[in-house]
Design a protein around this motif. Structure first.
Motif, PDB file in Angstrom:
ATOM      1  N   ASP A  97      40.242  13.323  58.961  1.00  0.00           N
ATOM      2  CA  ASP A  97      41.607  13.654  59.366  1.00  0.00           C
ATOM      3  C   ASP A  97      41.637  14.235  60.790  1.00  0.00           C
ATOM      4  O   ASP A  97      40.632  14.281  61.484  1.00  0.00           O
ATOM      5  CB  ASP A  97      42.244  14.609  58.359  1.00  0.00           C
ATOM      6  CG  ASP A  97      41.448  15.895  58.211  1.00  0.00           C
ATOM      7  OD1 ASP A  97      40.447  16.069  58.930  1.00  0.00           O
ATOM      8  OD2 ASP A  97      41.819  16.717  57.374  1.00  0.00           O
ATOM      9  N   ASN A  98      42.796  14.678  61.209  1.00  0.00           N
ATOM     10  CA  ASN A  98      42.977  15.189  62.571  1.00  0.00           C
ATOM     11  C   ASN A  98      42.240  16.501  62.829  1.00  0.00           C
ATOM     12  O   ASN A  98      42.143  16.933  63.967  1.00  0.00           O
ATOM     13  CB  ASN A  98      44.462  15.362  62.882  1.00  0.00           C
ATOM     14  CG  ASN A  98      45.151  14.029  63.051  1.00  0.00           C
ATOM     15  OD1 ASN A  98      44.538  13.061  63.490  1.00  0.00           O
ATOM     16  ND2 ASN A  98      46.416  13.968  62.685  1.00  0.00           N
ATOM     17  N   ALA A  99      41.730  17.139  61.794  1.00  0.00           N
ATOM     18  CA  ALA A  99      40.965  18.375  61.976  1.00  0.00           C
ATOM     19  C   ALA A  99      39.714  18.133  62.816  1.00  0.00           C
ATOM     20  O   ALA A  99      39.210  19.050  63.468  1.00  0.00           O
ATOM     21  CB  ALA A  99      40.589  18.970  60.630  1.00  0.00           C
ATOM     22  N   LEU A 100      39.225  16.894  62.822  1.00  0.00           N
ATOM     23  CA  LEU A 100      38.040  16.579  63.630  1.00  0.00           C
ATOM     24  C   LEU A 100      38.315  16.754  65.124  1.00  0.00           C
ATOM     25  O   LEU A 100      37.416  17.107  65.884  1.00  0.00           O
ATOM     26  CB  LEU A 100      37.549  15.162  63.350  1.00  0.00           C
ATOM     27  CG  LEU A 100      36.786  15.002  62.032  1.00  0.00           C
ATOM     28  CD1 LEU A 100      36.577  13.541  61.703  1.00  0.00           C
ATOM     29  CD2 LEU A 100      35.467  15.744  62.085  1.00  0.00           C
ATOM     30  N   VAL A 101      39.535  16.516  65.549  1.00  0.00           N
ATOM     31  CA  VAL A 101      39.885  16.719  66.962  1.00  0.00           C
ATOM     32  C   VAL A 101      39.762  18.205  67.303  1.00  0.00           C
ATOM     33  O   VAL A 101      39.208  18.586  68.346  1.00  0.00           O
ATOM     34  CB  VAL A 101      41.311  16.200  67.258  1.00  0.00           C
ATOM     35  CG1 VAL A 101      41.718  16.505  68.685  1.00  0.00           C
ATOM     36  CG2 VAL A 101      41.397  14.705  66.980  1.00  0.00           C
ATOM     37  N   THR A 102      40.267  19.063  66.417  1.00  0.00           N
ATOM     38  CA  THR A 102      40.139  20.510  66.608  1.00  0.00           C
ATOM     39  C   THR A 102      38.668  20.914  66.598  1.00  0.00           C
ATOM     40  O   THR A 102      38.223  21.709  67.432  1.00  0.00           O
ATOM     41  CB  THR A 102      40.897  21.262  65.500  1.00  0.00           C
ATOM     42  OG1 THR A 102      42.251  20.829  65.491  1.00  0.00           O
ATOM     43  CG2 THR A 102      40.833  22.755  65.705  1.00  0.00           C
ATOM     44  N   ILE A 112      28.436  22.366  72.134  1.00  0.00           N
ATOM     45  CA  ILE A 112      27.873  21.532  71.065  1.00  0.00           C
ATOM     46  C   ILE A 112      28.578  20.180  71.121  1.00  0.00           C
ATOM     47  O   ILE A 112      29.795  20.114  71.238  1.00  0.00           O
ATOM     48  CB  ILE A 112      28.090  22.182  69.685  1.00  0.00           C
ATOM     49  CG1 ILE A 112      27.441  23.570  69.645  1.00  0.00           C
ATOM     50  CG2 ILE A 112      27.520  21.306  68.578  1.00  0.00           C
ATOM     51  CD1 ILE A 112      27.808  24.373  68.426  1.00  0.00           C
ATOM     52  N   THR A 113      27.811  19.102  71.029  1.00  0.00           N
ATOM     53  CA  THR A 113      28.383  17.763  71.110  1.00  0.00           C
ATOM     54  C   THR A 113      28.820  17.299  69.724  1.00  0.00           C
ATOM     55  O   THR A 113      28.062  17.381  68.757  1.00  0.00           O
ATOM     56  CB  THR A 113      27.352  16.772  71.673  1.00  0.00           C
ATOM     57  OG1 THR A 113      26.913  17.245  72.944  1.00  0.00           O
ATOM     58  CG2 THR A 113      27.948  15.393  71.825  1.00  0.00           C
ATOM     59  N   LEU A 114      30.057  16.829  69.653  1.00  0.00           N
ATOM     60  CA  LEU A 114      30.593  16.242  68.432  1.00  0.00           C
ATOM     61  C   LEU A 114      31.183  14.897  68.840  1.00  0.00           C
ATOM     62  O   LEU A 114      32.202  14.834  69.504  1.00  0.00           O
ATOM     63  CB  LEU A 114      31.675  17.143  67.817  1.00  0.00           C
ATOM     64  CG  LEU A 114      32.307  16.679  66.517  1.00  0.00           C
ATOM     65  CD1 LEU A 114      31.256  16.646  65.402  1.00  0.00           C
ATOM     66  CD2 LEU A 114      33.433  17.601  66.113  1.00  0.00           C
ATOM     67  N   THR A 119      39.960   8.547  68.161  1.00  0.00           N
ATOM     68  CA  THR A 119      40.378   9.906  68.488  1.00  0.00           C
ATOM     69  C   THR A 119      40.095  10.893  67.374  1.00  0.00           C
ATOM     70  O   THR A 119      39.896  12.071  67.630  1.00  0.00           O
ATOM     71  CB  THR A 119      41.889   9.948  68.805  1.00  0.00           C
ATOM     72  OG1 THR A 119      42.592   9.420  67.686  1.00  0.00           O
ATOM     73  CG2 THR A 119      42.201   9.187  70.062  1.00  0.00           C
ATOM     74  N   ASN A 120      40.097  10.430  66.115  1.00  0.00           N
ATOM     75  CA  ASN A 120      39.921  11.378  65.021  1.00  0.00           C
ATOM     76  C   ASN A 120      39.029  10.863  63.888  1.00  0.00           C
ATOM     77  O   ASN A 120      39.202  11.229  62.747  1.00  0.00           O
ATOM     78  CB  ASN A 120      41.283  11.783  64.451  1.00  0.00           C
ATOM     79  CG  ASN A 120      42.038  10.628  63.833  1.00  0.00           C
ATOM     80  OD1 ASN A 120      41.666   9.474  64.020  1.00  0.00           O
ATOM     81  ND2 ASN A 120      43.088  10.933  63.110  1.00  0.00           N
TER      82      ASN A 120
END
Length: 186
Positions: A97-102, A112-114, A119-120
């Motif tokens: 979900d969009n929490a990955l953008v946060t 830290i690289t994510l 986009t999400n």
């Protein structure tokens, strides 16, 4: 505290064979021993208080980082739990979900690289790698936080001792002055 007090002998001043001294506390001349000792003790306690306050801010920042990384770890764990581990082989993306953008913005603020796809979305392999990196950083920060809290407790103990000593010195000087005044009246 000893470096705050500088005694100088009063020229020609001796009472009952005891040399009379004038004390300077941080460059301020003309204090008697009790006043000089009390002033130095209070200056010491204020400097410890300032150091403890500054260190408390360091602890607050580290607590915020641990909290942020814990949030990112929860997002990654949720994303991993909804993925198909074979998705890397087929090139499919996860349904994160969009929490990955946060999470990505929090990670980038701490270096830290994510890696997100689109986009999400995140692949299973990237999610696992990121989870390992975040967990490592979280463990490292948590250990440092524990050490910082112990150091902060030490500062607080030093501060309490310094204020207690200063208060005892002032109380002792007041009792001595009261005794002297009451003896004069007899």
């Amino acid at each position: 505290m000893a470096n705050l007090i500088n005694p100088t002998e009063i020229q020609g001043g001796a009472v009952y064979g005891v040399r009379q001294m004038s004390y300077a506390v941080d460059g301020v001349q003309g204090k008697d021993y009790s006043a000089a000792l009390a002033a130095a003790a209070f200056k010491e306690s204020v400097s410890v208080e300032n150091a403890a306050s500054a260190y408390a801010e360091v602890v607050r920042q580290r607590e915020k980082k641990v909290s942020d990384l814990g949030y990112v770890l929860a997002i990654l764990a949720k994303a991993i739990s909804t993925m198909d581990p074979k998705s890397n082989n087929t090139g499919k993306k996860s349904d994160a979900d969009n929490a990955l953008v946060t999470a990505k913005s929090i990670c980038s603020s701490y270096g830290i690289t994510l890696s997100l796809v689109d986009t999400n979305k995140i692949t299973f392999k990237n999610a696992q790698t990121s989870q390992t990196n975040v967990q490592y950083e979280l463990d490292k920060e948590d250990n440092s936080l524990q050490q910082d809290i112990i150091t902060l407790q030490s500062y607080m103990s030093k501060r309490d001792n310094a204020y207690s000593m200063a208060a005892k010195i002032v109380d002792k000087a007041n009792r001595a002055a009261s005794n002297t005044i009451s003896n004069i009246g007899l």
